[in-house]
Design a protein around this motif. Structure first.
Motif, PDB file in Angstrom:
ATOM      1  N   UNK A   1       0.852  -1.180   0.000  1.00  0.00           N
ATOM      2  CA  UNK A   1       0.000   0.000   0.000  1.00  0.00           C
ATOM      3  C   UNK A   1       0.890   1.232   0.000  1.00  0.00           C
ATOM      4  N   UNK A   2       0.313   2.383   0.323  1.00  0.00           N
ATOM      5  CA  UNK A   2       1.103   3.623   0.307  1.00  0.00           C
ATOM      6  C   UNK A   2       2.246   3.565   1.315  1.00  0.00           C
ATOM      7  N   UNK A   3       1.976   3.036   2.498  1.00  0.00           N
ATOM      8  CA  UNK A   3       3.032   2.981   3.520  1.00  0.00           C
ATOM      9  C   UNK A   3       4.159   2.046   3.098  1.00  0.00           C
ATOM     10  N   UNK A   4       3.819   0.992   2.359  1.00  0.00           N
ATOM     11  CA  UNK A   4       4.870   0.108   1.841  1.00  0.00           C
ATOM     12  C   UNK A   4       5.779   0.866   0.881  1.00  0.00           C
ATOM     13  N   UNK A   5       5.172   1.645  -0.015  1.00  0.00           N
ATOM     14  CA  UNK A   5       5.964   2.461  -0.939  1.00  0.00           C
ATOM     15  C   UNK A   5       6.775   3.503  -0.183  1.00  0.00           C
ATOM     16  N   UNK A   6       6.196   4.057   0.878  1.00  0.00           N
ATOM     17  CA  UNK A   6       6.893   5.064   1.683  1.00  0.00           C
ATOM     18  C   UNK A   6       8.105   4.455   2.389  1.00  0.00           C
ATOM     19  N   UNK A   7       7.943   3.233   2.921  1.00  0.00           N
ATOM     20  CA  UNK A   7       9.055   2.552   3.586  1.00  0.00           C
ATOM     21  C   UNK A   7      10.178   2.259   2.589  1.00  0.00           C
ATOM     22  N   UNK A   8       9.813   1.755   1.412  1.00  0.00           N
ATOM     23  CA  UNK A   8      10.832   1.459   0.395  1.00  0.00           C
ATOM     24  C   UNK A   8      11.584   2.719  -0.031  1.00  0.00           C
ATOM     25  N   UNK A   9      10.868   3.837  -0.097  1.00  0.00           N
ATOM     26  CA  UNK A   9      11.530   5.089  -0.475  1.00  0.00           C
ATOM     27  C   UNK A   9      12.501   5.536   0.601  1.00  0.00           C
ATOM     28  N   UNK A  10      12.109   5.412   1.868  1.00  0.00           N
ATOM     29  CA  UNK A  10      13.025   5.771   2.967  1.00  0.00           C
ATOM     30  C   UNK A  10      14.258   4.874   2.980  1.00  0.00           C
ATOM     31  N   UNK A  11      14.055   3.581   2.782  1.00  0.00           N
ATOM     32  CA  UNK A  11      15.180   2.659   2.797  1.00  0.00           C
ATOM     33  C   UNK A  11      16.123   2.899   1.631  1.00  0.00           C
ATOM     34  N   UNK A  12      15.579   3.276   0.467  1.00  0.00           N
ATOM     35  CA  UNK A  12      16.438   3.567  -0.686  1.00  0.00           C
ATOM     36  C   UNK A  12      17.296   4.802  -0.450  1.00  0.00           C
ATOM     37  N   UNK A  13      16.822   5.704   0.426  1.00  0.00           N
ATOM     38  CA  UNK A  13      17.588   6.904   0.752  1.00  0.00           C
ATOM     39  C   UNK A  13      18.499   6.703   1.954  1.00  0.00           C
TER      40      UNK A  13
END
Length: 332
Positions: A33-45
């Protein structure tokens, strides 16, 4: 006629309900969901993820509930004028959309008017002057319009508008009017910037309509009733307007239901190139980030335009063509 209108309006209700369910299910199909995408974005940074905060947000946004409960909350909210909460913008959807919906409607409506105003006279002229130099020239322009990508034409007009008229058409208004309440000066600024996206978006649709109207009208002009009308001495203009032109408009009226959403969805790339504050780029971003309520509201708006467009086209067809039987039966 009133019975037919009431019947069609009642059919629109279950149609929109079915569309809302399909839209919500399709948005939920990708994993996470959105939070999954948000977590992946934080981890990529390279940033740390606070699991407690994520769990709190998941509960706050209702993402921990089954999908059917989320759908019912969204559906009953829309019936009350609440289109949900945008996770990415951290605001209600109605506040996020703001002027974008109005500006999208303005661009779309103006594009449709431009398409009809240009395609109608050119298509009639090409059909009534078949194989003339004018017909060949206009046909060439039509094929050129079909073959030219919208984003390429947008780049060309960006340069020409800035070079010849001194107008920076990146956006739909001058920078000082962004976020300001509507005024006469802001409206004039929108009109000054509006012509470029209207020409760009409407070019391919105009070219296609010219070819279709020409083909339909040529087919009608070869019918036996036209030959009979000429033999009886009817004036060419009166004969053209009263019978063949009227019959050749049926496909155009029938396409109103597709034309409204196509103009909006087809302008996404052009909106990105021209930096237009319309719904297209926001819809694309909402789908990428799985902001389901924002994306779902946009898709429901497109579906509503389709349903309303089909309703309008059916009513106009019944008025335009007396051969159409509203009751579906046969009269003797």
């Amino acid at each position: 006629m009133l019975k037919y209108l009431a019947h069609r309006l009642l059919i629109m209700i279950p149609t929109l309900l079915a569309i809302s369910l399909i839209v919500f299910v399709i948005i939920q199909l990708p994993p996470g969901d959105y939070l999954t995408s948000y977590i992946n974005e934080l981890q990529s940074q390279g940033e740390a993820v606070d699991e407690a905060k994520i769990a709190f947000l998941r509960e706050q946004y209702g993402l921990d509930k089954p999908w059917w409960q989320q759908y019912l909350v969204w559906l009953f909210g829309m019936l009350q004028g609440d289109f949900g909460f945008s996770f990415e913008h951290n605001q209600p959807v109605s506040e996020v959309v703001g002027d974008r919906l109005w500006l999208s409607f303005l661009v779309s409506f103006t594009t449709i008017l431009f398409t009809w105003a240009v395609a109608f006279p050119i298509g009639v002229y090409s059909a009534t002057h078949q194989y003339s130099w004018g017909d060949y020239s206009l046909s060439f322009l039509g094929f050129l319009g079909l073959a030219t990508p919208n984003f390429l034409l947008a780049l060309v007009l960006l340069y020409l508008a800035n070079r010849w008229f001194g107008t920076s058409v990146g956006g739909l208004m001058d920078d000082q009017f962004i976020g300001q309440p509507w005024s006469w000066a802001k409206f004039l600024s929108v009109l000054e910037h509006l012509w470029v996206p209207v020409v760009v978006i409407g070019t391919s649709g105009t070219a296609g309509m010219i070819r279709r109207l020409r083909a339909n009208l040529l087919d009608e002009l070869q019918r036996q009733y036209v030959v009979t009308g000429r033999a009886k001495g009817l004036k060419p203009r009166k004969l053209l307007i009263k019978y063949p032109l009227r019959m050749s408009l049926n496909p155009f009226i029938a396409d109103i239901g597709n034309l409204l959403p196509q103009v909006i969805s087809g302008a996404v790339i052009v909106s990105v190139v021209l930096s237009l504050p319309t719904t297209g780029p926001m819809l694309l971003r909402a789908l990428q980030s799985q902001d389901m309520y924002l994306a779902g509201s946009f898709l429901m708006f497109l579906s509503l335009l389709t349903v309303i467009g089909v309703f309008i086209s059916d009513v106009l067809l019944a008025i335009l063509d007396p051969r159409i039987r509203l009751g579906g039966g046969t009269t003797r």
